[in-house]
Design a protein around this motif. Structure first.
Motif, short mmCIF file in Angstrom:
data_model
loop_
_atom_site.label_atom_id
_atom_site.label_comp_id
_atom_site.label_asym_id
_atom_site.label_seq_id
_atom_site.Cartn_x
_atom_site.Cartn_y
_atom_site.Cartn_z
N SER A 1 0.82 -1.20 0.00
CA SER A 1 0.00 0.00 0.00
C SER A 1 0.86 1.26 0.00
O SER A 1 0.44 2.31 -0.49
CB SER A 1 -0.96 0.00 1.19
OG SER A 1 -0.26 0.27 2.38
N ARG A 2 2.09 1.18 0.52
CA ARG A 2 2.98 2.34 0.50
C ARG A 2 3.56 2.59 -0.90
O ARG A 2 3.64 3.73 -1.35
CB ARG A 2 4.16 2.14 1.49
CG ARG A 2 3.77 2.31 2.93
CD ARG A 2 3.44 3.76 3.21
NE ARG A 2 2.79 3.92 4.50
CZ ARG A 2 3.45 4.13 5.63
NH1 ARG A 2 4.76 4.20 5.63
NH2 ARG A 2 2.81 4.25 6.77
N LYS A 3 3.98 1.53 -1.54
CA LYS A 3 4.54 1.66 -2.89
C LYS A 3 3.73 0.80 -3.83
O LYS A 3 4.13 -0.32 -4.20
CB LYS A 3 6.01 1.21 -2.90
CG LYS A 3 6.90 2.07 -2.05
CD LYS A 3 8.32 1.52 -2.06
CE LYS A 3 9.21 2.30 -1.12
NZ LYS A 3 10.46 1.60 -0.81
N PRO A 4 2.53 1.28 -4.21
CA PRO A 4 1.62 0.43 -4.97
C PRO A 4 2.14 0.07 -6.35
O PRO A 4 2.73 0.89 -7.05
CB PRO A 4 0.34 1.27 -5.08
CG PRO A 4 0.73 2.65 -4.74
CD PRO A 4 1.97 2.61 -3.93
N VAL A 5 1.94 -1.19 -6.71
CA VAL A 5 2.21 -1.67 -8.07
C VAL A 5 0.85 -1.99 -8.67
O VAL A 5 0.17 -2.88 -8.19
CB VAL A 5 3.09 -2.94 -8.05
CG1 VAL A 5 3.28 -3.47 -9.47
CG2 VAL A 5 4.41 -2.67 -7.38
N PRO A 6 0.42 -1.23 -9.70
CA PRO A 6 -0.93 -1.44 -10.24
C PRO A 6 -1.10 -2.85 -10.80
O PRO A 6 -0.16 -3.42 -11.39
CB PRO A 6 -1.04 -0.40 -11.36
CG PRO A 6 0.14 0.49 -11.22
CD PRO A 6 1.17 -0.20 -10.40
#
Lengths: 210, 528
Positions: free
Chosen positions: B479-484
């Motif tokens: 959630s901090r570094k989202p990968v779509p």
């Protein structure tokens, strides 16, 4: 003693049946683990292709289901045979022992000899029994459900309030065995232990008269 | 885990009848109760690491195992099972909504209300309930279990059970009534079929617990319902009439999810679909007739009948294994985190199933009943089986729910810790139970290998805890570094992968034609 042969040593009955189940368990686990491992290695994704194959194999699956049913029937048959022996009640019992279970102790009575063994917090009660003799147990609880379990005999039976539980056992080997309450019965359930000391018949006669 | 749209109001979040929000809410607080009940298990394992009483009193220990079991059944596994169904069944059948959404909303909130009620027992004078999660009469009566803790446990159990029942009614009705055009019953995805079996069991068995617990309350405060000579056995019949089907309620949805994962990551249509559907229904029907195998040692039930029905369960279970492995063989298998957990489920649940065949035999059960053998057996099914299936579902469906990917490396690390931890915890329990260690004891004597076995179990339990921390870390990182994720990161087979991730409130803008139980797979084969 009369009826002694009808009542089996529950430990050897258990061991014979358990070995069948254990063997089956190991074989089935081996086959399934092997197949899974085979599939993971042999069919790991290499390219981007879509494999083409059958979506079902009804004949193979039906035969397989029949084999499973045969296995289940075999196991149940073996189980019923063994249970007939472990649950058997002799026509005329040898030694009678009354079990009274209560929070959190045991009292063992020998009505034929007017002898009673009562456990206390300092003293773990010991039930003395003659070897190779049918013992007719008559158990009851004074309060909640308890369970009379002798791990070495591979047998337990629940003791209920307001209802007598009757069963026969036979111990074929001299020795002292730990017994426990197996049904959770409140605060000091952990400490509700007893001993079963199986002795030669003449030693038993001396003990009940002492 | 929560996906709150921007400017969402609290009321909008709490009161939403969107099945996706209901599903996420139920899963979120069920996971909270999982962490709490799991922490209780860690305290118990710490106490049992060595013989003697070191950490807690017997009284506290009894509260801990009671609340651990009650929490895991009433508040974790059954709600998680229904949460998956609530979220994914409408998506899999191409529906825009669920049937009776307000009923589901009530069910949704009854569960945490029940949980808070149950755990609030710790604040009362006599402490929380301590009669075991089974609360057998007469141990649970007013004299042997005085205080409000036991009453709060009863009400908590009633509320949570009623909540799950309402969710199941909503999900089953949705399946019957809300299927998209072309989605016949025999084109339902495997997971949706597993929810059919699950909901049928909930609807037929959960009322028995509601009756048992209501009567227990009456017994405690008005008249001794369970006081007579047959009262204790009556309670056990009522309890296990719920208590056995519930273990299949917390098994079917997870084997359904595992089946989806195995098919997608093997790039094959699920093998033997019709046989699996039939086996699920046979399984469900049979599982209503096995309850008294928990009562072999009472000597007060017809052991042969229940031994027969319980043992014959190996047939539908074996068919399910045939289909799962049949899907993998000849496939193109990608060992993602989801697939690893699915394979873990297949391998470890088998140990639970095989030991289950052993305890289904009365002469064998006479020895191992109420021992750690049984504890090991059902943790292999519920933890190493169902919860592994749940994590397979989480790694598989998280991208759909949030629109973000979880980290694969952390997922694999969690799997390794869980796999080692589960075996290290639960296999020694099979040994210690066989060697004579009863369940529900705070202390034991160091005879045979009990000391070693318990130490191994404790080390295993903390390994599992470490794996859980890795999972929480994975949630945080993703959630901090989202990968779509995109709509369909795994090249899924079923309709939920057709829509956006996360799906819009109405679920679908369009639907592809449905001509089989794997419509997107059909489409992909047509294209390729």
């Amino acid at each position: 003693m009369a009826g002694a042969l009808a009542i089996a040593d529950t430990r050897s009955q258990f061991t014979d049946l358990f070995s069948v189940y254990q063997w089956l368990t190991v074989v089935v686990a081996g086959i399934v683990f092997g197949l899974v491992l085979f599939a993971l290695v042999r069919y790991r994704r290499r390219g981007n292709e879509y494999p083409r194959g059958k979506d079902k194999h009804t004949v193979a699956e039906s035969i397989y289901a029949l084999v499973l049913t045969a296995i289940a029937i075999t196991l149940v048959t073996l189980t019923f045979r063994t249970e007939d022996k472990t649950d058997a009640v002799a026509a005329n019992g040898g030694v009678r022992v009354d079990i009274v279970a209560f929070q959190w102790q045991w009292r063992f009575g020998y009505p034929d000899y007017g002898k009673t063994v009562l456990g206390t917090t300092e003293h773990v009660p010991t039930m003395v029994l003659p070897v190779g003799t049918v013992v007719r147990f008559d158990g009851i609880s004074r309060d909640v459900i308890h369970s009379f379990w002798v791990p070495a005999a591979r047998f337990k039976r629940d003791e209920f309030p307001k209802r007598h539980t009757k069963f026969d056992l036979r111990f074929d080997r001299v020795g002292t065995y730990i017994g426990r309450c197996a049904e959770f019965c409140g605060l000091r359930h952990t400490n509700m232990d007893f001993y079963v000391r199986v002795v030669p018949r003449d030693a038993f006669q001396r003990w009940v008269k002492s | 885990m929560l996906v709150v749209p921007r400017r969402a109001s609290l009321i909008g979040w709490v009161g939403s009848t969107d099945h996706k929000r209901i599903g996420v809410r139920v899963a979120t607080y069920a996971f909270g109760f999982f962490l709490l009940s799991g922490a209780f298990a860690l305290v118990m394992r710490t106490e049992l690491a060595r013989p003697g009483l070191q950490v807690v009193s017997e009284n506290t220990y009894n509260e801990l195992f009671t609340m651990h079991g009650s929490g895991m059944f009433f508040l974790v596994m059954a709600p998680l099972a229904l949460a998956l169904g609530m979220y994914f069944v409408p998506l899999q059948i191409g529906a825009s909504d669920i049937a009776w959404p307000r009923l589901a909303l009530i069910g949704d909130w009854l569960i945490p209300l029940g949980g808070v009620t149950m755990f609030s027992g710790f604040l009362t004078d006599h402490g929380a309930a301590k009669a075991g999660w089974t609360a057998f009469a007469p141990l649970s009566d007013i004299d042997r279990s005085p205080g409000y803790g036991m009453d709060l446990w009863i009400f908590g159990g009633l509320l949570a059970t009623a909540g799950v029942l309402l969710l199941a009614i909503s999900v089953l009705t949705t399946i019957v009534r809300f299927r998209a055009p072309g989605m016949t019953m025999l084109r339902l995805p495997v997971f949706t079929w597993s929810m059919v079996a699950t909901c049928l069991l909930v609807i037929t068995s959960f009322p028995a617990l509601i009756v048992a617990l209501s009567l227990l309350f009456v017994d405690r405060h008005f008249s001794g319902v369970y006081e007579g000579a047959s009262g204790p056995v009556l309670y056990q019949h009522l309890f296990w009439f719920y208590g056995h089907p519930v273990v299949y309620v917390i098994f079917f949805p997870f084997i359904g999810a595992v089946a989806e994962v195995v098919a997608v990551f093997s790039r094959r249509r699920f093998f033997g679909y019709h046989a699996l559907v039939l086996s699920l229904l046979v399984f469900a029907a049979l599982s209503m007739s096995v309850w008294a195998h928990h009562m072999f040692a009472t000597g007060r039930v017809t052991n042969q009948y229940f031994a027969l029905t319980s043992t014959i369960l190996l047939v539908p279970a074996g068919v399910e294994y045939f289909d799962l492995i049949g899907t993998m063989i000849g496939g193109s298998i990608l060992l993602s985190s989801a697939m690893l957990f699915a394979v873990g489920f297949i391998v470890l649940f088998l140990i639970g199933g095989l030991t289950g065949i052993i305890v289904a035999s009365p002469p064998l059960d006479y020895h191992v009943h109420d021992t750690y053998f049984v504890v090991g057996h059902f943790h292999y099914t519920i933890f190493a089986g169902s919860l592994f299936g749940f994590f397979a579902a989480v790694y598989y469906w998280y991208p759909k729910v949030t629109g973000r990917m979880l980290r694969e490396r952390l997922g694999k690390l969690q799997f390794v810790l869980y796999f080692l931890g589960a075996n290290l915890t639960f296999f020694p329990m099979l040994v210690s139970g066989y060697e004579g260690m009863p369940r529900r004891v705070a202390d034991y004597e160091n005879i045979h290998d009990l000391s070693l076995m318990n130490m191994l179990s404790t080390i295993g339990a903390f390994t599992i805890a470490l794996g859980t921390l890795v999972f929480l870390w994975n949630l945080r990182v993703s959630s901090r570094k989202p990968v779509p994720a995109g709509n369909d990161p795994w090249q899924g087979h079923t309709l939920e992968w057709w829509t956006t991730s996360p799906p819009p409130p109405h679920n679908f803008d369009s639907l592809p034609p449905v001509r089989s139980y794997s419509p997107l797979y059909d489409r992909r084969l047509g294209e390729s």
